[in-house]
Write an enzyme that holds these catalytic residues in place. Structure first.
Site, short mmCIF file in Angstrom:
data_model
loop_
_atom_site.label_atom_id
_atom_site.label_comp_id
_atom_site.label_asym_id
_atom_site.label_seq_id
_atom_site.Cartn_x
_atom_site.Cartn_y
_atom_site.Cartn_z
N ASP A 170 0.81 -1.23 0.00
CA ASP A 170 0.00 0.00 0.00
C ASP A 170 0.84 1.27 0.00
OD1 ASP A 170 -0.93 -0.07 3.54
OD2 ASP A 170 0.98 0.17 2.52
N TYR A 264 10.70 4.53 -0.07
CA TYR A 264 11.63 3.59 0.56
C TYR A 264 13.05 3.68 -0.01
CZ TYR A 264 8.40 1.18 3.62
OH TYR A 264 7.53 0.88 4.66
N1 LIG Z 1 2.05 -4.79 2.17
C1 LIG Z 1 1.96 -3.59 2.77
O1 LIG Z 1 2.15 -2.55 2.15
C2 LIG Z 1 1.66 -3.53 4.25
C3 LIG Z 1 1.08 -2.38 4.82
C4 LIG Z 1 0.85 -2.39 6.21
C5 LIG Z 1 1.17 -3.52 6.96
N2 LIG Z 1 1.71 -4.61 6.32
C6 LIG Z 1 2.05 -5.83 7.04
O2 LIG Z 1 0.87 -6.35 7.64
C7 LIG Z 1 1.30 -7.24 8.68
C8 LIG Z 1 0.52 -6.95 9.94
O3 LIG Z 1 0.98 -5.74 10.46
P1 LIG Z 1 0.61 -5.34 11.97
O4 LIG Z 1 1.39 -4.13 12.29
O5 LIG Z 1 -0.85 -5.32 12.13
O6 LIG Z 1 1.18 -6.59 12.79
P2 LIG Z 1 0.68 -7.13 14.22
O7 LIG Z 1 1.87 -7.72 14.89
O8 LIG Z 1 -0.14 -6.13 14.89
O9 LIG Z 1 -0.31 -8.35 13.82
C9 LIG Z 1 0.16 -9.46 13.13
C10 LIG Z 1 -0.61 -10.67 13.62
O10 LIG Z 1 -0.13 -11.81 12.93
C11 LIG Z 1 -0.11 -12.90 13.83
N3 LIG Z 1 0.76 -13.95 13.30
C12 LIG Z 1 2.11 -13.93 13.25
N4 LIG Z 1 2.55 -15.06 12.67
C13 LIG Z 1 1.44 -15.79 12.34
C14 LIG Z 1 1.24 -17.05 11.72
N5 LIG Z 1 2.28 -17.79 11.30
N6 LIG Z 1 -0.03 -17.49 11.55
C15 LIG Z 1 -1.06 -16.75 11.98
N7 LIG Z 1 -0.95 -15.55 12.58
C16 LIG Z 1 0.30 -15.09 12.75
C17 LIG Z 1 0.36 -12.29 15.14
O11 LIG Z 1 0.05 -13.12 16.23
C18 LIG Z 1 -0.39 -10.96 15.14
O12 LIG Z 1 -1.62 -11.08 15.79
C19 LIG Z 1 2.81 -7.02 8.82
O13 LIG Z 1 3.49 -8.01 8.05
C20 LIG Z 1 3.01 -5.68 8.18
O14 LIG Z 1 4.33 -5.46 7.74
C21 LIG Z 1 1.97 -4.63 5.01
O1 LIG Z 2 5.90 2.00 10.26
P1 LIG Z 2 4.48 1.57 10.05
O2 LIG Z 2 4.19 0.20 10.62
O3 LIG Z 2 3.46 2.59 10.41
O4 LIG Z 2 4.31 1.45 8.48
C1 LIG Z 2 5.11 0.51 7.81
C2 LIG Z 2 4.35 0.21 6.55
O5 LIG Z 2 4.43 1.40 5.73
C3 LIG Z 2 3.78 1.27 4.46
O6 LIG Z 2 2.37 1.09 4.66
C4 LIG Z 2 1.74 2.27 5.14
C5 LIG Z 2 1.10 2.96 3.96
O7 LIG Z 2 2.05 3.22 2.98
C6 LIG Z 2 0.51 4.25 4.45
O8 LIG Z 2 -0.14 4.92 3.37
C7 LIG Z 2 -0.51 3.92 5.51
O9 LIG Z 2 -1.61 3.21 4.97
O10 LIG Z 2 0.00 3.19 6.55
C8 LIG Z 2 0.61 1.96 6.11
C9 LIG Z 2 1.10 1.26 7.36
O11 LIG Z 2 1.65 2.23 8.21
C10 LIG Z 2 4.35 0.08 3.70
O12 LIG Z 2 3.67 -0.10 2.49
C11 LIG Z 2 4.24 -1.17 4.50
O13 LIG Z 2 4.81 -2.25 3.79
C12 LIG Z 2 4.93 -1.00 5.83
O14 LIG Z 2 4.74 -2.14 6.64
MN LIG Z 3 4.51 -2.12 1.61
#
Ligand SMILES: NC(=O)c1ccc[n+]([C@@H]2O[C@H](COP(=O)([O-])OP(=O)(O)OC[C@H]3O[C@@H](n4cnc5c(N)ncnc54)[C@H](O)[C@@H]3O)[C@@H](O)[C@H]2O)c1
Ligand SMILES: O=P(O)(O)OC[C@H]1O[C@H](O[C@H]2[C@H](O)[C@@H](O)[C@@H](O)O[C@@H]2CO)[C@H](O)[C@@H](O)[C@@H]1O
Ligand SMILES: [Mn+2]
EC number: 3.2.1.122
Length: 456
Positions: A170, A264
Site C-alpha cells: 500500500d 523507501y
Molecule cells: N504490504 C503492505 O504494504 C503492508 C502495509 C501495512 C502492513 N503490512 C504488514 O501487515 C502485517 C501486519 O501488520 P501489523 O502491524 O498489524 O502486525 P501485528 O503484529 O499487529 O499483527 C500481526 C498478527 O499476525 C499474527 N501472526 C504472526 N505469525 C502468524 C502465523 N504464522 N499465523 C497466523 N498468525 C500469525 C500475530 O500473532 C499478530 O496477531 C505485517 O506483516 C506488516 O508489515 C503490510
Molecule cells: O511504520 P508503520 O508500521 O506505520 O508502516 C510501515 C508500513 O508502511 C507502508 O504502509 C503504510 C502505507 O504506505 C501508508 O499509506 C498507511 O496506509 O500506513 C501503512 C502502514 O503504516 C508500507 O507499504 C508497509 O509495507 C509498511 O509495513
Molecule cells: Mn509495503
C-alpha cells in the site's frame, strides 16, 4: 448476488479493525457472508476479535463471525484469504531495527538487514497459510500483504508457483494520494500511472488524468521542492517520522528528476543520513508499539468492556479499500488497474524475467495481467539487479538453510558497508531469531581471519 466468505489471517493485527470497518463500508460493492479471524496467538487475537464481534453485531448482524486458531475451521469454505501476519510481532521488529543500528547500519522493517531478518521469519508462516488454503479451499484466492512483501513474493513464486496468490503493497497507494492532493485532485483514482520497480524500490514514469493529460511535470515539480509533503496532511500518517520520510523524497528524486520515487529508496540512497537521524534506543517499532498498537488494543478493550462500539475512536481504514478493489477484480473480472508484485516475464523488457517486480496490472478472475513498462535505464537496472539478487539469495538461504547465502545476501545489500559488518550483523540476528529462522548450516561457509582471532 453472491456473498463472500473471507478469512483474515493475522486476526490480531493492528490493521484488522480498520479493515473490517472498511469492508462494512463497502458491502454494496462487495457483499460478505462470513468473516473469520485466524491467528496463531489466541490471546492477542481475542482482544481484536472480541471488539470486531461487537462491531459486526451492531453494524452488520447478518454477517457470520468466527474467531479461531484452528486452520481447518479458518480455511474451509472460503473465497478469499486476506493475509497480514507479522512473525515475531513488534518485539522482533524492534530487533530487526536495533541490531543493524548497533553496527552503524540502517535498521528498518523491510529494508536491508531488518528486512532480510523479517523475510527469514515470514516465509515459513506465509507458506503455511497458503498450504492451509490449498488444502481446505483450493479455489480461494490468497491476497497477501504480509511483509516483507518482496521476499514473501519471491518465496511464493519459487515455492508455490501454481497457487492463487496476489502480493500487494500500500505504499504506492499512499504516495499516489499525496501526489493527487499536491496537484489539487481529490483522489489517486483520477490518475493512471506507469510505475516499475521491486516492492519498496520503484519509480513512477508516467502519470495522466482520465483525459490523457500529462500530470507528471506538475508532480515532479512539487516533489523536487517539497517531496510528498502537502498542505493537506497525509490521511494515513501525521507522525514526525512519516512526515520526514515524505519530505526526504525530494532528495531521492534528485537522483532521477525525470521520475518520481517510492519513499523507501531513501534507505538505499542516504543510509548515512538515516543512521544519523535514528535513535538506536527508540526506533519506528517503538513508535508503533506506543502509538498504533497501544491505541488499537486499548480501543478494542474499551468496546469489550462497554459491550458496545458506540463512541469508539477506531475508524474505517479507507486507505485499505485497495483490498476490496483487488477482491472485486477477482470476483467480478473488473480488469481493475492496480500495482501488484508479479513475475516480470518481460513487463520490464531488459530485466530478469523471474524477478518479482511491482508494475501496473489489469486484474480479473484469472489473476493479474502485467502491463509492459518496457526498457528501464542503466541506473535503475543496476540498483534493481543488486536488490533482486539480495531477495533471491534470502529465499535460497531459507530453502537451503544456508549461512553462506544469507551472508552473501547481507553483503550484497546496498545498505551494508562490508562483508565483515554483514557477518557481525548476521551472527547477532541468528541469535535473536532462534525459533523463528530455520537453523542455518555453515557447511562449506568460508571463515574470516577475525573468526580465527576470536577462536584463538
Ligand atoms: N504490504 C503492505 O504494504 C503492508 C502495509 C501495512 C502492513 N503490512 C504488514 O501487515 C502485517 C501486519 O501488520 P501489523 O502491524 O498489524 O502486525 P501485528 O503484529 O499487529 O499483527 C500481526 C498478527 O499476525 C499474527 N501472526 C504472526 N505469525 C502468524 C502465523 N504464522 N499465523 C497466523 N498468525 C500469525 C500475530 O500473532 C499478530 O496477531 C505485517 O506483516 C506488516 O508489515 C503490510
Ligand atoms: O511504520 P508503520 O508500521 O506505520 O508502516 C510501515 C508500513 O508502511 C507502508 O504502509 C503504510 C502505507 O504506505 C501508508 O499509506 C498507511 O496506509 O500506513 C501503512 C502502514 O503504516 C508500507 O507499504 C508497509 O509495507 C509498511 O509495513
Ligand atoms: Mn509495503
Amino acid at each position: 448476488m453472491k456473498k463472500f466468505s473471507i478469512t483474515i489471517a493475522g486476526g490480531g493485527s493492528t490493521f484488522t479493525p480498520g479493515i473490517i470497518l472498511m469492508l462494512l463500508d463497502n458491502l454494496d460493492k462487495f457483499p460478505i457472508h462470513e468473516i473469520k479471524l485466524y491467528d496463531n496467538d489466541p490471546e492477542r487475537q481475542a482482544t481484536v476479535a472480541g471488539a470486531c464481534e461487537i462491531l459486526l453485531k451492531e453494524q452488520a448482524p447478518d454477517i457470520r463471525f468466527v474467531e479461531t486458531t484452528d486452520p481447518e475451521e479458518a480455511f474451509s469454505n472460503i473465497d478469499f484469504v486476506m493475509a497480514h501476519i507479522r512473525e515475531g510481532k513488534y518485539a522482533m521488529r524492534e530487533q530487526d531495527e536495533k541490531i543493524p543500528l548497533k553496527y552503524g547500519v540502517v535498521g528498518q522493517e523491510t529494508c536491508g538487514p531488518g528486512g532480510i531478518a523479517y523475510g527469514m521469519r515470514s516465509i515459513g508462516g506465509v507458506l503455511e497459510l497458503v498450504d492451509y488454503m490449498e488444502k481446505y479451499s483450493p479455489d480461494a484466492w490468497f491476497l497477501n500483504y504480509s511483509n516483507p512483501a518482496a521476499i514473501v513474493a519471491e518465496a511464493t513464486r519459487l515455492l508455490r508457483p501454481n497457487s492463487n496468490i496476489l502480493n500487494i503493497c500500500d505504499m504506492p497507494i499512499g504516495i499516489e494520494e499525496l501526489m493527487a492532493s499536491s496537484i489539487g485532485l481529490s483522489s489517486r483514482k483520477e490518475m493512471d500511472v506507469k510505475y516499475y520497480g521491486l516492492n519498496h524500490f520503484g519509480w513512477w514514469t508516467d502519470i495522466r488524468d482520465k483525459e490523457g493529460n500529462d500530470l507528471l511535470p506538475q508532480i515532479r515539480e512539487h516533489v523536487s521542492k517539497h517531496g510528498y509533503v502537502t498542505v493537506e496532511k497525509s490521511k494515513q500518517h501525521s507522525e514526525a517520522s512519516w512526515n520526514s520520510t515524505f519530505a526526504k523524497a525530494k532528495d531521492v528524486q534528485a537522483l532521477d528528476p525525470e521520475t518520481v520515487p517510492n519513499t523507501y529508496l531513501k534507505y538505499y540512497f542516504y543510509p548515512d543520513y538515516e543512521v544519523a537521524h535514528s535513535n538506536p534506543e527508540f526506533t519506528r517499532a517503538n513508535e508503533v508499539m506506543e502509538g498504533r498498537e497501544k491505541f488499537v488494543f486499548e480501543e478494542c478493550q474499551k468496546i469489550i468492556d462497554n459491550q458496545t462500539s458506540k463512541g469508539t475512536e477506531l475508524h474505517i481504514d479507507e486507505h485499505a479499500s485497495y483490498i476490496v478493489d483487488l477482491a472485486r477484480a477477482i470476483a467480478y473480472n473488473t480488469k481493475e488497474r492496480m500495482l501488484l508484485i508479479v513475475e516480470n516475464n518481460g513487463a520490464i523488457s531488459n530485466f530478469d524475467p523471474t524477478a518479482m517486480v511491482e508494475v501496473p496490472c489489469l486484474v480479473g478472475s484469472q489473476g493479474p495481467e502485467p502491463l509492459v513498462m518496457g526498457e528501464i535505464p542503466r541506473f535503475q537496472k543496476g540498483l534493481m539487479e543488486q536488490q533482486v539478487a539480495v531477495e533471491k539469495l534470502v529465499v535460497e538461504a531459507w530453502v537451503e538453510k544456508s549461512y553462506q547465502k544469507l551472508w552473501q545476501a547481507l553483503t550484497l545489500s546496498k545498505i551494508v558497508p562490508s562483508a565483515q559488518v554483514a557477518k557481525d550483523i548476521l551472527d547477532e540476528l541468528i541469535e535473536a531469531n532462534k525459533g523463528y529462522w530455520p537453523e542455518l548450516s555453515k557447511e562449506g561457509a568460508g571463515t574470516l581471519a577475525t573468526d580465527e582471532v576470536v577462536k584463538s
